[in-house]
Motif scaffolding. Structure first.
Motif, PDB file in Angstrom:
ATOM      1  N   LEU A 339     162.338 -14.232  40.985  1.00  0.00           N
ATOM      2  CA  LEU A 339     162.812 -13.020  41.444  1.00  0.00           C
ATOM      3  C   LEU A 339     162.343 -12.406  42.939  1.00  0.00           C
ATOM      4  N   VAL A 340     161.204 -12.777  43.000  1.00  0.00           N
ATOM      5  CA  VAL A 340     160.313 -12.254  44.043  1.00  0.00           C
ATOM      6  C   VAL A 340     159.374 -13.437  44.620  1.00  0.00           C
ATOM      7  N   GLU A 341     159.449 -13.812  45.966  1.00  0.00           N
ATOM      8  CA  GLU A 341     158.565 -14.796  46.279  1.00  0.00           C
ATOM      9  C   GLU A 341     157.424 -14.396  46.892  1.00  0.00           C
ATOM     10  N   THR A 355     159.683 -22.719  43.247  1.00  0.00           N
ATOM     11  CA  THR A 355     159.909 -21.748  44.269  1.00  0.00           C
ATOM     12  C   THR A 355     161.560 -21.089  43.968  1.00  0.00           C
ATOM     13  N   GLY A 356     161.727 -19.935  44.144  1.00  0.00           N
ATOM     14  CA  GLY A 356     163.016 -19.356  43.817  1.00  0.00           C
ATOM     15  C   GLY A 356     163.091 -19.474  42.139  1.00  0.00           C
ATOM     16  N   ILE A 357     164.166 -19.005  41.957  1.00  0.00           N
ATOM     17  CA  ILE A 357     164.553 -18.894  40.148  1.00  0.00           C
ATOM     18  C   ILE A 357     164.806 -20.431  39.411  1.00  0.00           C
ATOM     19  N   THR A 358     163.922 -20.812  38.640  1.00  0.00           N
ATOM     20  CA  THR A 358     163.764 -22.069  37.906  1.00  0.00           C
ATOM     21  C   THR A 358     164.317 -22.147  36.635  1.00  0.00           C
ATOM     22  N   ASP A 359     164.879 -23.279  36.297  1.00  0.00           N
ATOM     23  CA  ASP A 359     165.720 -23.618  35.011  1.00  0.00           C
ATOM     24  C   ASP A 359     164.436 -23.156  33.943  1.00  0.00           C
ATOM     25  N   GLY A 360     164.680 -22.692  32.998  1.00  0.00           N
ATOM     26  CA  GLY A 360     164.068 -22.642  31.695  1.00  0.00           C
ATOM     27  C   GLY A 360     163.122 -21.130  32.022  1.00  0.00           C
ATOM     28  N   VAL A 361     163.680 -20.575  32.584  1.00  0.00           N
ATOM     29  CA  VAL A 361     162.791 -19.091  32.653  1.00  0.00           C
ATOM     30  C   VAL A 361     163.661 -17.816  32.652  1.00  0.00           C
ATOM     31  N   ILE A 443     159.883 -16.529  28.647  1.00  0.00           N
ATOM     32  CA  ILE A 443     160.547 -15.344  28.749  1.00  0.00           C
ATOM     33  C   ILE A 443     159.588 -14.157  29.245  1.00  0.00           C
ATOM     34  N   VAL A 444     159.798 -13.393  30.278  1.00  0.00           N
ATOM     35  CA  VAL A 444     159.122 -12.333  30.878  1.00  0.00           C
ATOM     36  C   VAL A 444     159.935 -11.050  30.464  1.00  0.00           C
ATOM     37  N   CYS A 445     159.124 -10.324  29.752  1.00  0.00           N
ATOM     38  CA  CYS A 445     159.675  -9.044  29.159  1.00  0.00           C
ATOM     39  C   CYS A 445     159.137  -7.717  30.111  1.00  0.00           C
ATOM     40  N   ASP A 446     159.820  -7.186  30.827  1.00  0.00           N
ATOM     41  CA  ASP A 446     159.371  -6.212  31.536  1.00  0.00           C
ATOM     42  C   ASP A 446     159.596  -4.620  31.079  1.00  0.00           C
ATOM     43  N   GLU A 447     158.665  -4.033  30.420  1.00  0.00           N
ATOM     44  CA  GLU A 447     158.699  -2.971  29.568  1.00  0.00           C
ATOM     45  C   GLU A 447     160.077  -2.982  28.734  1.00  0.00           C
TER      46      GLU A 447
END
Length: 547
Positions: A339-341, A355-361, A443-447
């Motif tokens: 989401l941020v480069e 680079t950019g949003i990738t499948d599987g994430v 999976i990245v869980c932000d708060e």
């Protein structure tokens, strides 16, 4: 003789819903007293009625259509019978309230000092000059350095902790005898939270203030109050001295509430068996960051949010990332999912530069309300990633979404319902179902649980752990709650000012922290033992005095 400051007897509050004469009961026959100089904590889950009780002390339900019965007296004033002028004197003069979100309580266009001065003028009739002097005085009292200069700043120029101090200063401007604090530390880092709780304790000792603290965080209450009132579904289920209630709760609900509280010394995550190594004898990381750097700001005033961070996470592993607001942990998480480069460095997924949003994430955000479209059903929101992946069979889509909703503890029949029809914990389950839809590897869980009650937190973290075991997902768990991170993580990275200052197995970092910053974070975590909390408060005061 100790003076009774607050007397609540058989308080019942009903709110109007739907059609005529339809009401829902929010508070059901609650009674308690609070003496001058004492502190009472009201704890319970969302919807338990605790904030409704606090609002009733200042007559804030007038004009809302709510029906109140019972008696509420504050400083000798019968709140229900008080005339408007008497109620104005009560609010701010006798009792003052500190709300959870200082940004929504402060005018973004006016200087902090002007807002405090205006409150003081309204209640005291003081001149503009005297009111400005009073504003500076109370800002200094709550620990705002260089109070004369900072009084001219606007809310956006203050950090979250400073804004909360400013709200407390505003509450103190008219010398109230009672301070009502409604979730005053929920959105704050553990170190800032400790500072605010220490401040409230110091004000009680110095001025003999009565304190009514509303919180869903039992640890915060243990740090701050003499007595505890536990609420559930509008009723008071238990009340007593805080040490007694925490050490030997009499009611099953109180025991369940305490059992759900994350603790630094609580049960650890059981490590899953390591995945089988690849043919070359190594296990390829699902995601890897190499020298990531990201700066924000304009030329000449750029700040490095992330400064040269490297890390790796493997299948079935959870990496916890902790640190205070502004440490860079959320920016790092957004770089990991694309989401941020980054300005420099590289993110690799499965060993391949991305680079950019990738499948599987996928990502699970802190606030499910803002990440779900209120005009679309939750089923459609969960289906979005499947449609983006090319699925066009509507029957297959609906069946897959139904399976996902059931997998996260909801019902397939919830497909056509909208976000506002669900609780906060249920909405977060929808967010997890949406993240699971494309069968991600990471999976990245932000708060993901910071806005939830402790029982709902426990349910959501247990769900994430179960799903991880089932699907072998790599998890990055970003949070400022160190106790939650210890429970869910295999390894932990501690961030400060854009850098990782310490990283390792979670037990090693928590039990034997090597970096002073890590030790400071751990020392600020609320303790459920009031005696230990008092010792820590004394240690913090001594450290501050010698600093």
């Amino acid at each position: 003789m100790t003076q009774t400051l607050v007397e609540v007897a058989a308080l019942t509050v009903d709110f109007p819903v739907g059609g005529a004469d339809a009401y829902v009961r929010a508070v059901d026959g609650v009674s308690f007293t609070l003496e001058a100089g004492r502190a009472l904590g009201i704890v319970g889950e969302s919807g338990s009625g605790k904030s409704t009780v606090a609002a009733a002390l200042l007559g804030l339900h007038r004009g809302t259509g709510a029906r109140l019965s019972g008696t509420v007296r504050v400083g000798g004033t019968d709140v229900a019978a008080a005339a408007p002028a008497e109620l104005r004197r009560l609010r701010g003069g006798t009792a003052a309230m500190v709300f959870q979100d200082p940004l929504s309580s402060l005018d973004p266009y006016l200087a902090i000092g002007d807002q405090i001065a205006e409150v003081h003028r309204i209640h005291s009739g003081a001149s503009r000059r005297a009111a400005r002097a009073r504003a500076v005085e109370v800002l200094d009292r709550v620990g705002i350095a260089d109070a004369v200069r900072r009084s001219r700043a606007r809310p956006h120029e203050f950090s979250g902790g400073m804004r909360q101090r400013a709200l407390i200063a505003m509450a103190l401007a008219c010398e109230p005898r009672l301070l009502i604090a409604d979730e005053p530390t929920t959105a704050l880092d553990v170190t800032v939270q400790a500072q605010i709780l220490d401040l409230l304790h110091g004000l009680r000792e110095e001025r003999g203030l009565g304190l009514l603290l509303v919180t869903h965080d039992v640890g915060v209450a243990a740090e701050s109050v003499d007595e505890l009132l536990v609420m559930r579904d509008g009723s008071a289920v238990e009340r007593g001295p805080v040490a007694s209630v925490l050490a030997a709760p009499a009611e099953p609900y109180t025991r369940a509430l305490l059992a759900a509280v994350p603790r630094l010394d609580g049960p650890r995550r059981t490590p899953d068996p390591a995945p089988a190594p690849a043919s070359d004898g190594t296990t390829e990381p699902v995601v890897e960051a190499v020298g990531l750097r990201r700066e924000f700001g304009r030329r000449g005033r750029r700040v490095a949010a992330v400064a040269g961070v490297s890390l790796a996470v493997r299948a079935g592993e959870t990496l916890g990332i902790v640190g205070e607001s502004g440490s860079g942990k959320s920016t790092l998480g957004r770089m990991l999912v694309g989401l941020v480069e980054p300005d420099s460095g590289q993110v690799r997924h499965g060993g391949v530069p991305a680079t950019g949003i990738t499948d599987g994430v996928q990502m699970v955000f802190q606030d499910p309300v803002s990440s779900l479209n209120p005009r679309r059903s939750i089923g459609e929101s969960v289906a979005d990633p499947l449609r983006a992946a090319g699925e066009r069979d509507e029957a297959a889509l609906r069946a897959r979404v139904g399976e996902l909703l059931e997998r996260v503890g909801l019902e397939a029949g919830h497909y056509d319902r909208y976000p506002h029809e669900f609780s906060g914990g249920q909405r977060q389950r929808v967010g997890i179902a949406r993240a699971l839809a494309p069968r991600p590897r990471l999976i990245v869980c932000d708060e993901p649980v910071s806005a939830l009650d402790v029982t709902t937190q426990a349910q959501v973290t247990a769900l994430l752990a179960e799903l991880q075991r089932e699907f072998g997902i790599a998890l990055v768990f970003i949070a400022h709650d160190l106790a939650v991170v210890r429970q869910v993580s295999d390894r932990v990275a501690v961030m400060r000012a854009g850098e990782i200052v310490e990283e390792g197995p979670v037990d090693e970092v928590y039990d034997r922290p090597a970096h002073p910053y890590t030790r400071r974070l751990l020392a600020a975590v609320p303790a459920l033992d009031p005696g230990l909390a008092a010792e820590r408060r004394t240690s913090r005061q001594e450290a501050f005095a010698t600093a």
